[in-house]
Design an enzyme around this catalytic site. Structure first.
Site, short mmCIF file in Angstrom:
data_model
loop_
_atom_site.label_atom_id
_atom_site.label_comp_id
_atom_site.label_asym_id
_atom_site.label_seq_id
_atom_site.Cartn_x
_atom_site.Cartn_y
_atom_site.Cartn_z
N GLU A 64 0.85 -1.20 0.00
CA GLU A 64 0.00 0.00 0.00
C GLU A 64 0.88 1.25 0.00
O GLU A 64 1.99 1.24 0.54
CB GLU A 64 -0.86 0.02 1.27
N ASP A 65 0.38 2.32 -0.57
CA ASP A 65 1.11 3.58 -0.49
C ASP A 65 0.98 4.19 0.91
O ASP A 65 1.95 4.72 1.45
CB ASP A 65 0.62 4.58 -1.56
N ASP A 93 -3.89 4.78 6.86
CA ASP A 93 -4.43 5.94 7.56
C ASP A 93 -5.27 5.41 8.73
O ASP A 93 -4.73 5.04 9.77
CB ASP A 93 -5.25 6.71 6.52
N PHE A 121 -1.39 16.46 5.16
CA PHE A 121 -1.88 16.16 3.84
C PHE A 121 -0.69 16.10 2.88
O PHE A 121 0.00 17.10 2.67
CB PHE A 121 -2.84 17.28 3.46
N ARG A 127 -0.12 12.49 -8.58
CA ARG A 127 0.44 11.15 -8.33
C ARG A 127 1.82 11.01 -8.96
O ARG A 127 2.61 10.16 -8.56
CB ARG A 127 -0.47 10.07 -8.93
C1 PRP Z 1 -5.80 5.21 0.13
C2 PRP Z 1 -4.70 4.19 0.37
C3 PRP Z 1 -5.43 3.09 1.11
C4 PRP Z 1 -6.47 3.84 1.90
C5 PRP Z 1 -5.96 4.04 3.28
O1 PRP Z 1 -6.48 4.83 -1.02
O2 PRP Z 1 -4.11 3.74 -0.81
O3 PRP Z 1 -6.01 2.17 0.24
O4 PRP Z 1 -6.65 5.12 1.27
O5 PRP Z 1 -6.95 4.65 4.09
P1 PRP Z 1 -7.51 3.96 5.42
O6 PRP Z 1 -6.32 3.39 6.16
O7 PRP Z 1 -8.13 5.12 6.14
O8 PRP Z 1 -8.50 2.93 5.05
P2 PRP Z 1 -7.55 5.78 -1.76
O9 PRP Z 1 -8.92 5.35 -1.33
O10 PRP Z 1 -7.17 7.21 -1.57
O11 PRP Z 1 -7.39 5.32 -3.28
P3 PRP Z 1 -6.15 5.52 -4.29
O12 PRP Z 1 -5.10 4.51 -3.90
O13 PRP Z 1 -6.75 5.22 -5.61
O14 PRP Z 1 -5.64 6.94 -4.16
#
Ligand code: PRP
Length: 178
Positions: free
Chosen positions: A101-102, A105, A154, A167
């Site tokens: 994962e990137d 949160d 952010f 991105r």
């Molecule tokens: C981001 C990230 C995780 C998630 C983390 O994805 O890549 O999948 O949010 O958040 P959490 O720990 O609060 O669940 P996002 O929904 O922004 O999609 P993306 O990767 O397409 O930007």
């Protein structure tokens, strides 16, 4: 509200150095089986995963697959109930799997996703995240490999977006009010 890019939070040099270390750690940990499937969660993790995979040794059996998921929520916060838009192409039964994962949160997306993947009976299941916004956690998630712990700020770039923008930045930058 309009936003613009702020300062560099994590430079491209730091990112690339840390990715080499993570790849070395992973290689050492999977030394015995010498095989691993890296599962990137689209879209954000694509940039990180494609750099990480190229630091893995040639003689290791390294596979790459992707999932696209979205968590239902009120628009600003994820509920952790994950809907799968694109599933893995390969079976992970009996395989060593690392979810890449990137950012983590609240942890809700990852936690729900791990339940889904666990039910597919992998041999092992671990988590590798580039950024850990640990202060925001709502549910416990074990992060086995972490690039950087970051404060609740952010950030965009290197796969992370704001409204699908930024991105493509090589560095991770903050976002500020215009
Ligand atoms: C981001 C990230 C995780 C998630 C983390 O994805 O890549 O999948 O949010 O958040 P959490 O720990 O609060 O669940 P996002 O929904 O922004 O999609 P993306 O990767 O397409 O930007």
């Amino acid at each position: 509200m309009a936003y613009k890019l702020g300062e560099v939070m994590i430079s491209r040099e730091k990112i690339s150095g840390r990715i080499k270390e993570l790849a070395a750690e992973i290689t050492k940990d999977y030394n015995q089986d010498n095989s691993v499937v890296l599962v990137g969660i689209l879209t954000g993790a694509a940039v990180f995963l494609t750099d990480l995979i190229r630091e893995m040794p040639e003689d290791m059996d390294v596979r790459m697959d992707f999932m696209s998921v979205a968590s239902y929520g009120d628009g600003t916060e994820s509920s952790g109930v994950v809907r799968i838009y694109h599933d893995l192409k390969q079976s992970i039964e009996g395989k060593n799997v690392i979810v890449v994962e990137d950012i983590v949160d609240s942890g809700l997306t990852l936690s729900h996703l791990l339940d889904i993947l666990k039910a597919r009976n992998p041999k092992s299941l671990k988590v590798c995240v580039l950024l850990d916004k640990y202060e925001r956690r709502k549910t416990e998630v074990k992060v086995d490999y972490c690039g950087f712990k970051i404060p609740d700020k952010f950030v965009v770039g290197y796969g992370l977006d704001y409204a699908s923008k930024w991105r493509h930045l090589k560095d991770i930058k903050s976002v500020v009010d215009e």
